[in-house]
Write an enzyme that holds these catalytic residues in place. Structure first.
Site, PDB file in Angstrom:
ATOM      1  N   GLU A 187      42.034  45.964  46.555  1.00 40.58           N
ATOM      2  CA  GLU A 187      42.730  44.867  45.922  1.00 40.58           C
ATOM      3  C   GLU A 187      43.060  45.069  44.537  1.00 40.58           C
ATOM      4  O   GLU A 187      42.823  45.972  43.920  1.00 40.58           O
ATOM      5  CB  GLU A 187      42.031  43.748  46.139  1.00 40.58           C
ATOM      6  CG  GLU A 187      40.710  43.552  45.843  1.00 40.58           C
ATOM      7  CD  GLU A 187      40.405  42.323  46.051  1.00 40.58           C
ATOM      8  OE1 GLU A 187      40.475  41.333  46.631  1.00 40.58           O
ATOM      9  OE2 GLU A 187      38.808  42.238  45.757  1.00 40.58           O
TER      10      GLU A 187
ATOM     11  N   LYS B   2      32.313  35.493  47.235  1.00 40.68           N
ATOM     12  CA  LYS B   2      33.357  35.345  45.926  1.00 40.68           C
ATOM     13  C   LYS B   2      31.866  34.901  45.030  1.00 40.68           C
ATOM     14  O   LYS B   2      31.755  33.666  44.729  1.00 40.68           O
ATOM     15  CB  LYS B   2      34.025  34.157  46.247  1.00 40.68           C
ATOM     16  CG  LYS B   2      35.287  34.027  45.134  1.00 40.68           C
ATOM     17  CD  LYS B   2      36.199  33.340  45.500  1.00 40.68           C
ATOM     18  CE  LYS B   2      37.215  33.031  44.185  1.00 40.68           C
ATOM     19  NZ  LYS B   2      37.878  34.152  43.511  1.00 40.68           N
TER      20      LYS B   2
ATOM     21  N   ARG C 227      34.772  28.962  52.594  1.00 39.97           N
ATOM     22  CA  ARG C 227      34.630  30.405  51.963  1.00 39.97           C
ATOM     23  C   ARG C 227      33.507  30.158  51.087  1.00 39.97           C
ATOM     24  O   ARG C 227      32.499  31.041  51.136  1.00 39.97           O
ATOM     25  CB  ARG C 227      35.717  30.795  51.132  1.00 39.97           C
ATOM     26  CG  ARG C 227      35.748  32.258  50.728  1.00 39.97           C
ATOM     27  CD  ARG C 227      36.882  32.773  50.191  1.00 39.97           C
ATOM     28  NE  ARG C 227      37.313  31.910  48.961  1.00 39.97           N
ATOM     29  CZ  ARG C 227      38.414  32.342  48.306  1.00 39.97           C
ATOM     30  NH1 ARG C 227      39.207  33.466  48.798  1.00 39.97           N
ATOM     31  NH2 ARG C 227      38.811  31.662  47.249  1.00 39.97           N
TER      32      ARG C 227
HETATM   33  N1  PMP Z   1      40.488  39.037  45.255  1.00 39.92           N
HETATM   34  C1  PMP Z   1      39.812  38.839  44.259  1.00 39.92           C
HETATM   35  C2  PMP Z   1      38.693  39.817  43.625  1.00 39.92           C
HETATM   36  C3  PMP Z   1      39.611  37.181  43.769  1.00 39.92           C
HETATM   37  O1  PMP Z   1      38.912  37.065  42.912  1.00 39.92           O
HETATM   38  C4  PMP Z   1      40.596  36.543  44.248  1.00 39.92           C
HETATM   39  C5  PMP Z   1      40.786  35.049  43.595  1.00 39.92           C
HETATM   40  N2  PMP Z   1      41.331  35.023  42.510  1.00 39.92           N
HETATM   41  C6  PMP Z   1      41.759  37.103  45.008  1.00 39.92           C
HETATM   42  C7  PMP Z   1      41.579  38.124  45.726  1.00 39.92           C
HETATM   43  C8  PMP Z   1      42.617  35.943  45.722  1.00 39.92           C
HETATM   44  O2  PMP Z   1      42.338  35.074  46.545  1.00 39.92           O
HETATM   45  P1  PMP Z   1      42.720  33.444  46.449  1.00 39.92           P
HETATM   46  O3  PMP Z   1      43.928  33.656  47.273  1.00 39.92           O
HETATM   47  O4  PMP Z   1      41.753  32.745  47.362  1.00 39.92           O
HETATM   48  O5  PMP Z   1      42.869  33.075  45.194  1.00 39.92           O
END
Ligand code: PMP
Length: 288
Positions: free
Chosen positions: A182, A149, A50
């Site tokens: 989200e 990200k 990622r």
């Molecule tokens: N959405 C956002 C905006 C995030 O920054 C994150 C990570 N903290 C997630 C979802 C969850 O992703 P992950 O399971 O890879 O931590």
């Protein structure tokens, strides 16, 4: 605490980046949040993939190969004597001038922080969270893909502040079409009429690593799972709702915008998913 910074381990007090670093000046960079569980880094390769995709999307050449970053990440945990940790891996565009031009930045900077994780309070898991929908929306993927990200979290930070102002710990963020995207740093799922449903990346969700593992868990538990557009109504009227993320793992949601979700208590499917997740993190992973 020793920090990995551009090829060296330095003391926390000496782990500094320049005020001319574009990661600081413009949020020009990418990062990962990763977990170490009992000496195993959970889904490290997926995190690094990622990171590579995020970097590629913003035309940032990672300064190290995947194998080198993997090694540096494991070493950062080892030199700090950690068995359980939260790892923050950041790559910035590096030092440039006061203009935007990334091509004037000499070289990207990479640093890795591994530290004891501040776990979420147990009562979040026992009693579930109340969420509120906030006014700040997820950035339109046409402006910045939600799958990147990046170091730009201002809209999520505004959403978090709005949630707090409304007396909630977490926010539901909608996309510009009004569909659920989200939470501020977690993905969101509902369970309804026998299936798990979560918004897709095209609706503004990050491709969460935890979210991805929920798909494997659902397959293992024999629970149908799919991506779909979700409205606030879908959340309000769901039987169960939960958030997922590297730090949060799987946190039950019991109220959304003042509407009680399901029974108002963490649901049985959420509990099964969390239990399965916690089993997996101990066996799936890269030994440091
Ligand atoms: N959405 C956002 C905006 C995030 O920054 C994150 C990570 N903290 C997630 C979802 C969850 O992703 P992950 O399971 O890879 O931590």
């Amino acid at each position: 605490m020793k920090i990995y910074l551009d090829g060296k381990f330095v003391d926390q007090a000496d782990a500094k980046v320049s005020v001319f670093d574009h990661g600081l000046l413009y949020g020009d960079g990418v990062f990962e949040g990763i977990r170490l569980y009992d000496g195993n880094i959970f889904r490290l390769d997926e995190h690094l993939e990622r990171l590579e995709y995020s970097a590629k999307a913003i035309l940032l050449d990672l300064p190290l190969s995947r194998a080198e970053i993997s090694k540096a990440t494991c070493e950062t945990c080892r030199v700090n004597g950690l068995k359980d940790a939260y790892i923050r891996l950041v790559v910035t565009r590096g030092v440039g001038d006061l203009g935007l031009s990334p091509w004037l930045c000499s070289k990207p900077s990479i640093f890795i922080i591994a530290t004891k994780i501040a776990l979420y309070p147990q009562e979040h898991y026992d009693n579930g969270l109340s969420l509120v929908t906030v006014a700040s929306r997820r950035v339109n993927p046409a402006a910045l893909p939600s799958t990147v990200k990046s170091l730009n979290y201002l809209n999520n930070i505004l959403a978090k502040i709005e949630a707090r102002q409304a007396g909630a710990l977490e926010a539901i963020m909608l996309n510009d079409q009004g569909y659920v995207a989200e939470c501020t740093a977690d993905n969101v799922f509902i369970f309804h009429k026998g299936e798990l449903i979560t918004p897709s990346a095209s609706q503004g969700a990050l491709n969460g690593i935890t979210r991805g593992s929920i798909f494997s868990i659902a397959a293992e538990l024999g629970i149908p799972i799919r991506e779909a557009n979700l409205t606030r109504y879908d959340l309000w009227c769901s039987e169960e709702c939960f958030m997922t993320g590297t730090a949060a793992e799987v946190v039950p949601v019991v109220k959304v915008d003042g509407r009680t979700v399901g029974s108002g208590r963490p649901g049985p499917v959420t509990a099964r998913v969390l239990a399965s997740f916690r089993r997996r993190v101990l066996v799936e992973g890269t030994r440091i």
